[in-house]
Design a protein around this motif. Structure first.
Motif, PDB file in Angstrom:
ATOM      1  N   THR A  47       8.830  -4.257  13.232  1.00  0.00           N
ATOM      2  CA  THR A  47      10.382  -4.303  13.024  1.00  0.00           C
ATOM      3  C   THR A  47      10.506  -4.497  11.759  1.00  0.00           C
ATOM      4  OG1 THR A  47      10.483  -5.595  15.104  1.00  0.00           O
ATOM      5  CG2 THR A  47      12.196  -5.956  13.447  1.00  0.00           C
ATOM      6  N   GLN A  48       9.539  -5.089  10.769  1.00  0.00           N
ATOM      7  CA  GLN A  48       9.686  -5.200   9.505  1.00  0.00           C
ATOM      8  C   GLN A  48       9.114  -3.848   8.666  1.00  0.00           C
ATOM      9  OE1 GLN A  48       7.437  -8.590   7.992  1.00  0.00           O
ATOM     10  NE2 GLN A  48       9.088 -10.033   8.629  1.00  0.00           N
ATOM     11  N   LEU A  49       8.106  -3.271   9.352  1.00  0.00           N
ATOM     12  CA  LEU A  49       7.710  -2.118   8.686  1.00  0.00           C
ATOM     13  C   LEU A  49       8.472  -0.913   8.740  1.00  0.00           C
ATOM     14  CD1 LEU A  49       5.045  -0.934   7.650  1.00  0.00           C
ATOM     15  CD2 LEU A  49       4.430  -0.132   9.896  1.00  0.00           C
ATOM     16  N   PHE A  50       9.698  -0.898   9.707  1.00  0.00           N
ATOM     17  CA  PHE A  50      10.357   0.348   9.730  1.00  0.00           C
ATOM     18  C   PHE A  50      11.794  -0.202   9.569  1.00  0.00           C
ATOM     19  CE2 PHE A  50       6.829   1.586  12.401  1.00  0.00           C
ATOM     20  CZ  PHE A  50       6.326   2.738  11.558  1.00  0.00           C
ATOM     21  N   ASN A  51      12.010  -1.317   8.882  1.00  0.00           N
ATOM     22  CA  ASN A  51      13.417  -1.934   8.519  1.00  0.00           C
ATOM     23  C   ASN A  51      13.711  -1.434   7.307  1.00  0.00           C
ATOM     24  OD1 ASN A  51      15.731  -3.365   8.216  1.00  0.00           O
ATOM     25  ND2 ASN A  51      14.994  -5.245   8.541  1.00  0.00           N
ATOM     26  N   PRO A  52      14.749  -0.562   7.160  1.00  0.00           N
ATOM     27  CA  PRO A  52      15.168   0.193   5.739  1.00  0.00           C
ATOM     28  C   PRO A  52      15.916  -1.108   4.854  1.00  0.00           C
ATOM     29  CG  PRO A  52      16.762   0.574   7.415  1.00  0.00           C
ATOM     30  CD  PRO A  52      15.571   0.000   8.010  1.00  0.00           C
ATOM     31  N   ASN A  53      16.278  -2.190   5.291  1.00  0.00           N
ATOM     32  CA  ASN A  53      16.580  -3.343   4.536  1.00  0.00           C
ATOM     33  C   ASN A  53      15.756  -4.169   3.762  1.00  0.00           C
ATOM     34  OD1 ASN A  53      19.419  -2.819   5.152  1.00  0.00           O
ATOM     35  ND2 ASN A  53      19.313  -3.896   7.214  1.00  0.00           N
ATOM     36  N   LEU A  54      14.474  -3.901   4.426  1.00  0.00           N
ATOM     37  CA  LEU A  54      13.252  -4.821   3.923  1.00  0.00           C
ATOM     38  C   LEU A  54      12.595  -3.689   2.815  1.00  0.00           C
ATOM     39  CD1 LEU A  54      11.820  -7.509   4.485  1.00  0.00           C
ATOM     40  CD2 LEU A  54       9.999  -6.168   5.586  1.00  0.00           C
ATOM     41  N   PRO A  82       0.201   8.316  14.579  1.00  0.00           N
ATOM     42  CA  PRO A  82       1.159   7.949  15.403  1.00  0.00           C
ATOM     43  C   PRO A  82       1.945   6.702  14.800  1.00  0.00           C
ATOM     44  CG  PRO A  82      -0.316   8.386  16.998  1.00  0.00           C
ATOM     45  CD  PRO A  82      -0.980   8.621  15.572  1.00  0.00           C
ATOM     46  N   GLU A  83       3.212   6.441  14.488  1.00  0.00           N
ATOM     47  CA  GLU A  83       3.714   5.414  14.064  1.00  0.00           C
ATOM     48  C   GLU A  83       3.247   3.743  14.732  1.00  0.00           C
ATOM     49  OE1 GLU A  83       8.006   5.712  13.584  1.00  0.00           O
ATOM     50  OE2 GLU A  83       7.529   7.113  11.757  1.00  0.00           O
ATOM     51  N   ALA A  84       3.300   3.953  15.989  1.00  0.00           N
ATOM     52  CA  ALA A  84       2.592   2.747  16.666  1.00  0.00           C
ATOM     53  C   ALA A  84       1.452   2.144  16.444  1.00  0.00           C
ATOM     54  CB  ALA A  84       2.731   3.077  18.167  1.00  0.00           C
ATOM     55  N   GLU A  85       0.670   3.134  15.647  1.00  0.00           N
ATOM     56  CA  GLU A  85      -0.579   2.905  15.042  1.00  0.00           C
ATOM     57  C   GLU A  85      -0.886   2.393  13.541  1.00  0.00           C
ATOM     58  OE1 GLU A  85      -3.733   5.842  16.211  1.00  0.00           O
ATOM     59  OE2 GLU A  85      -2.653   6.048  18.452  1.00  0.00           O
ATOM     60  N   TRP A  86       0.118   2.455  13.109  1.00  0.00           N
ATOM     61  CA  TRP A  86       0.257   2.533  11.297  1.00  0.00           C
ATOM     62  C   TRP A  86      -0.258   1.151  10.871  1.00  0.00           C
ATOM     63  CZ3 TRP A  86       4.643   5.162   8.424  1.00  0.00           C
ATOM     64  CH2 TRP A  86       4.633   6.466   8.706  1.00  0.00           C
ATOM     65  N   LEU A  87       0.203  -0.082  11.835  1.00  0.00           N
ATOM     66  CA  LEU A  87      -0.384  -1.384  10.984  1.00  0.00           C
ATOM     67  C   LEU A  87      -1.912  -1.665  11.370  1.00  0.00           C
ATOM     68  CD1 LEU A  87       2.768  -3.615  12.121  1.00  0.00           C
ATOM     69  CD2 LEU A  87       1.950  -3.272  10.045  1.00  0.00           C
ATOM     70  N   THR A  88      -2.457  -0.705  12.358  1.00  0.00           N
ATOM     71  CA  THR A  88      -3.788  -1.009  12.635  1.00  0.00           C
ATOM     72  C   THR A  88      -4.855  -0.046  11.588  1.00  0.00           C
ATOM     73  OG1 THR A  88      -3.980   0.732  14.134  1.00  0.00           O
ATOM     74  CG2 THR A  88      -3.372  -1.398  15.143  1.00  0.00           C
ATOM     75  N   LYS A  89      -4.078   0.600  10.877  1.00  0.00           N
ATOM     76  CA  LYS A  89      -4.647   1.857  10.211  1.00  0.00           C
ATOM     77  C   LYS A  89      -4.696   1.446   8.648  1.00  0.00           C
ATOM     78  CE  LYS A  89      -5.876   4.373  13.415  1.00  0.00           C
ATOM     79  NZ  LYS A  89      -7.274   4.513  14.085  1.00  0.00           N
ATOM     80  N   HIS A  90      -3.668   0.522   8.196  1.00  0.00           N
ATOM     81  CA  HIS A  90      -3.365   0.567   6.642  1.00  0.00           C
ATOM     82  C   HIS A  90      -2.644  -0.951   6.794  1.00  0.00           C
ATOM     83  CE1 HIS A  90      -2.590   1.792   2.643  1.00  0.00           C
ATOM     84  NE2 HIS A  90      -1.632   1.287   2.894  1.00  0.00           N
ATOM     85  N   THR A  91      -2.960  -1.559   5.458  1.00  0.00           N
ATOM     86  CA  THR A  91      -2.207  -2.665   5.048  1.00  0.00           C
ATOM     87  C   THR A  91      -1.022  -2.475   4.092  1.00  0.00           C
ATOM     88  OG1 THR A  91      -4.250  -3.930   4.944  1.00  0.00           O
ATOM     89  CG2 THR A  91      -2.285  -5.075   3.847  1.00  0.00           C
ATOM     90  N   PHE A  92       0.164  -2.653   4.897  1.00  0.00           N
ATOM     91  CA  PHE A  92       1.437  -2.578   4.239  1.00  0.00           C
ATOM     92  C   PHE A  92       1.961  -3.708   3.783  1.00  0.00           C
ATOM     93  CE2 PHE A  92       0.960   0.886   7.375  1.00  0.00           C
ATOM     94  CZ  PHE A  92       1.500   1.995   6.774  1.00  0.00           C
ATOM     95  N   TYR A  93       2.891  -3.683   2.538  1.00  0.00           N
ATOM     96  CA  TYR A  93       3.299  -4.851   1.898  1.00  0.00           C
ATOM     97  C   TYR A  93       4.870  -4.717   1.704  1.00  0.00           C
ATOM     98  CZ  TYR A  93      -1.566  -5.751   0.415  1.00  0.00           C
ATOM     99  OH  TYR A  93      -2.788  -5.931   0.655  1.00  0.00           O
ATOM    100  N   LYS A  94       5.344  -6.034   1.982  1.00  0.00           N
ATOM    101  CA  LYS A  94       6.790  -6.143   1.920  1.00  0.00           C
ATOM    102  C   LYS A  94       7.132  -6.932   0.443  1.00  0.00           C
ATOM    103  CE  LYS A  94       7.771 -10.455   4.297  1.00  0.00           C
ATOM    104  NZ  LYS A  94       8.639 -11.044   5.255  1.00  0.00           N
ATOM    105  N   HIS A  95       8.160  -6.622  -0.135  1.00  0.00           N
ATOM    106  CA  HIS A  95       8.518  -7.289  -1.345  1.00  0.00           C
ATOM    107  C   HIS A  95       8.681  -8.525  -1.245  1.00  0.00           C
ATOM    108  CE1 HIS A  95      10.704  -7.497  -5.478  1.00  0.00           C
ATOM    109  NE2 HIS A  95       9.678  -8.086  -5.602  1.00  0.00           N
TER     110      HIS A  95
END
Length: 249
Positions: free
Chosen positions: A133-140, A166-179
């Protein structure tokens, strides 16, 4: 090292007018932010920077330090610089603390302080994203960083884009960061930032920090594991009240 904590607090807000004054379990939002910042070690002084006499008088009423700044400021950065210029004492750094995060943790501020060594131009916080939810939220706002722990780019889009996965696997393949939008500026750098013209990337993403990157300034990042709760709308306030009830914040 002398560090000034500044809490910008505007009265006008399209989505939530008079937001700094809303009551959160017996205390205004701005009072809760102020008290949290005061708990942080390493901060020499804390001041609320406002453009409204009602907020000014309210901060005075609970014993806080406050200064009046211009209504015309378009960003918290500009308001922070005016607040700095109004101080009698000299400060090496200014930390811009969001006035709509009543549950900001002193440890997060202290983490940012730990990155200030006289050479650091700008510093900010990031947090690993742990849900789609956070990963694909354009407000974040997301951020990618270098091996030197410097920000490379900020975006409302999900960055980096993982090609052929596949986007469903992105969080398992890479560490994403929010500001997390708390900034520390070296005092001389803050002055320079206020005279920069609006940049093309800033216009595209509506993110002020891209102006700084476009002009060659370096933004050091520090990773926190603690969540923050910003209040942008009345609905967010309801969520905050639930938090304060369940966690006694």
């Amino acid at each position: 090292m002398r560090i000034l904590g500044v809490i910008p607090a505007r009265y006008a807000s399209t989505r939530f007018p008079a937001k700094p004054l809303v009551d959160i379990a017996g205390k205004s939002m701005i009072q809760r932010v102020y008290e949290q910042v005061k708990k942080a070690s390493g901060i020499s002084a804390v001041v609320v920077a406002t453009d409204n006499t009602i907020i000014f008088d309210h901060v005075k009423s609970f014993g806080g330090d406050v200064c009046m700044t211009k209504e015309s400021h378009v960003s918290g950065t500009d308001r922070c610089f005016e607040a700095l210029s109004l101080q009698k004492d000299i400060y090496d750094y200014v930390i811009n603390i969001q006035g709509d995060e009543p549950f900001i943790q002193p440890s997060q501020i202290e983490l940012l302080v730990s990155r200030l060594n006289g050479k650091t131009e700008i510093a900010t916080l990031i947090k690993a994203i742990d849900n789609a939810t956070q990963l694909f939220n354009p407000n974040l706002v997301k951020v990618v960083i270098s091996k030197l722990n410097e920000a490379l780019y900020f975006s409302r889009a999900t960055i980096p884009h993982l090609r052929n996965i596949p986007e469903a696997e992105w969080l398992t393949k890479h560490t994403f960061y929010k500001h997390i939008g708390m900034y520390a500026y070296r005092a001389d750098i803050l002055q320079q930032l206020t005279i920069l013209p609006v940049s093309s990337l800033e216009k595209a993403e509506s993110l002020e920090q891209l102006r700084w990157l476009e002009n060659g300034f370096k933004i050091m990042v520090a990773e926190t594991a603690e969540e923050t709760v910003g209040i942008d709308t009345p609905e967010d306030l309801k969520h905050a009240l639930n938090l304060i009830t369940s966690h006694e914040l």
